[in-house]
Design a protein around this motif. Structure first.
Motif, short mmCIF file in Angstrom:
data_model
loop_
_atom_site.label_atom_id
_atom_site.label_comp_id
_atom_site.label_asym_id
_atom_site.label_seq_id
_atom_site.Cartn_x
_atom_site.Cartn_y
_atom_site.Cartn_z
N ILE A 1 0.86 -1.18 0.00
CA ILE A 1 0.00 0.00 0.00
C ILE A 1 0.89 1.23 0.00
N LEU A 2 0.34 2.33 -0.46
CA LEU A 2 1.15 3.52 -0.69
C LEU A 2 1.79 4.05 0.60
N SER A 3 1.10 3.92 1.72
CA SER A 3 1.67 4.45 2.98
C SER A 3 2.99 3.77 3.33
N ASN A 4 3.15 2.52 2.93
CA ASN A 4 4.43 1.84 3.19
C ASN A 4 5.55 2.47 2.35
N ILE A 5 5.23 2.89 1.15
CA ILE A 5 6.22 3.57 0.31
C ILE A 5 6.57 4.93 0.92
N TYR A 6 5.57 5.63 1.45
CA TYR A 6 5.83 6.91 2.12
C TYR A 6 6.74 6.71 3.33
N SER A 7 6.51 5.66 4.07
CA SER A 7 7.36 5.37 5.23
C SER A 7 8.78 5.06 4.80
N TYR A 8 8.91 4.28 3.73
CA TYR A 8 10.23 3.92 3.23
C TYR A 8 11.03 5.16 2.83
N PHE A 9 10.36 6.11 2.17
CA PHE A 9 11.02 7.33 1.73
C PHE A 9 11.01 8.43 2.81
N ASN A 10 10.40 8.13 3.95
CA ASN A 10 10.32 9.10 5.05
C ASN A 10 9.66 10.41 4.59
N ILE A 11 8.52 10.27 3.93
CA ILE A 11 7.77 11.44 3.48
C ILE A 11 7.14 12.11 4.70
N LYS A 12 7.48 13.36 4.93
CA LYS A 12 6.97 14.08 6.09
C LYS A 12 5.65 14.79 5.75
N SER A 13 4.84 15.04 6.78
CA SER A 13 3.59 15.76 6.58
C SER A 13 3.33 16.71 7.73
N SER A 14 2.55 17.74 7.46
CA SER A 14 2.16 18.70 8.48
C SER A 14 0.81 19.28 8.10
N THR A 15 0.16 19.93 9.05
CA THR A 15 -1.13 20.56 8.82
C THR A 15 -1.15 21.93 9.47
N ILE A 16 -1.68 22.91 8.75
CA ILE A 16 -1.87 24.24 9.33
C ILE A 16 -3.30 24.69 9.04
N ASP A 17 -3.78 25.61 9.82
CA ASP A 17 -5.11 26.19 9.62
C ASP A 17 -4.95 27.68 9.45
N MET A 18 -5.30 28.18 8.25
CA MET A 18 -5.18 29.61 7.96
C MET A 18 -6.32 30.41 8.59
N SER A 19 -7.42 29.73 8.93
CA SER A 19 -8.57 30.36 9.61
C SER A 19 -9.14 31.55 8.85
N GLU A 20 -9.13 31.46 7.53
CA GLU A 20 -9.68 32.53 6.71
C GLU A 20 -11.18 32.33 6.49
N GLU A 21 -11.91 33.43 6.42
CA GLU A 21 -13.30 33.36 6.04
C GLU A 21 -13.40 33.01 4.56
N PRO A 22 -14.29 32.10 4.20
CA PRO A 22 -14.35 31.67 2.79
C PRO A 22 -14.81 32.79 1.87
N ILE A 23 -14.15 32.87 0.73
CA ILE A 23 -14.53 33.80 -0.34
C ILE A 23 -15.07 32.97 -1.50
N TYR A 24 -16.21 33.36 -2.02
CA TYR A 24 -16.85 32.61 -3.10
C TYR A 24 -16.86 33.44 -4.38
N ASN A 25 -16.79 32.75 -5.51
CA ASN A 25 -16.96 33.44 -6.79
C ASN A 25 -18.37 33.14 -7.33
N SER A 26 -18.62 33.51 -8.56
CA SER A 26 -19.98 33.38 -9.11
C SER A 26 -20.23 32.04 -9.81
N ALA A 27 -19.29 31.11 -9.72
CA ALA A 27 -19.45 29.81 -10.39
C ALA A 27 -20.63 29.04 -9.82
N ASP A 28 -21.31 28.32 -10.68
CA ASP A 28 -22.40 27.43 -10.27
C ASP A 28 -21.79 26.08 -9.92
N ILE A 29 -21.69 25.79 -8.62
CA ILE A 29 -20.99 24.57 -8.21
C ILE A 29 -21.73 23.30 -8.61
#
Length: 214
Positions: free
Chosen positions: A101-129
């Motif tokens: 599984i892919l996570s084993n390959i990530y462990s082998y290569f020592n792929i690092k990860s992190s998470t941050i929260d920018m805490s921004e208020e969402p801005i929307y455009n006029s696209a029809d989602i």
């Protein structure tokens, strides 16, 4: 803060679209090669997306993942506000890859990860989602070749949009992605694109990528 004008850019078209995560996390890996050595999940940010054709709907995105190699961004995924990022990343890391599984390959290569929260208020455009088009921003020839055959990836993976591979070229379509993170700014412009005959898949060409160099 450094500005990046071109990058391997992934756009999630629908909430919890696993194929986007699966492709972004696996593309370029082998048992001897890694396309990046670190990734950072960025929650509650604003990727502002504008385009010059009101019939093409690409909504702003409110989370992102930046993938780095040697401390430089090499891949960017922009994600919908209501997507469960942690769940989608977990599914991506537990996909089958070769004989493991892919996570084993990530462990082998020592792929690092992190998470941050920018805490921004969402801005929307006029696209029809409800009419969001599946966007595959392209920055290199090998990827364009595969995208025109339906794949999302440089490698031949199961991930893609294979509804129709009959494309026409749009010479004058300007699409811009703008995202500011805690450590970099992305301004990715596109000045033309390919669109399939069902109008469900768009492949815009990055204006400052090798694809546009003479």
């Amino acid at each position: 803060m450094k500005t990046f004008k071109t990058i391997d850019l992934w756009t999630e078209p629908y909430e919890n679209y696993y194929e986007c995560f699966n492709g972004a996390f696996v593309d370029g890996f082998s048992k001897t090669e890694k396309p990046f050595d670190e990734y950072k999940i960025i929650k509650n940010c604003n990727c502002i997306i504008s385009n010059t054709n009101e019939d093409i709907n690409i909504s702003n995105k409110h989370h992102a993942i930046v993938f780095y190699k040697n401390n430089l961004p090499v891949r960017l995924a922009v994600i919908n506000r209501n997507t469960d990022i942690d769940k989608c990343v977990n599914i991506a890391l537990n996909q089958h890859f070769e004989d493991t599984i892919l996570s084993n390959i990530y462990s082998y290569f020592n792929i690092k990860s992190s998470t941050i929260d920018m805490s921004e208020e969402p801005i929307y455009n006029s696209a029809d989602i409800t009419k969001e088009i599946d966007v595959g921003s392209c920055d290199r020839w090998s990827l364009l070749y595969n995208m025109l055959r339906g794949y999302y990836t440089d490698d031949f993976t199961p991930y893609g949009n294979f509804q129709s591979n009959n494309y026409e070229f749009i010479p004058n379509l300007h699409i811009k992605y703008e995202l500011v993170t805690d450590s970099e700014k992305f301004e990715i412009e596109h000045h033309c694109a390919f669109i399939n005959d069902l109008r469900t898949r768009l492949i815009p060409i990055q204006a400052f990528s090798p694809l546009t160099k003479k």
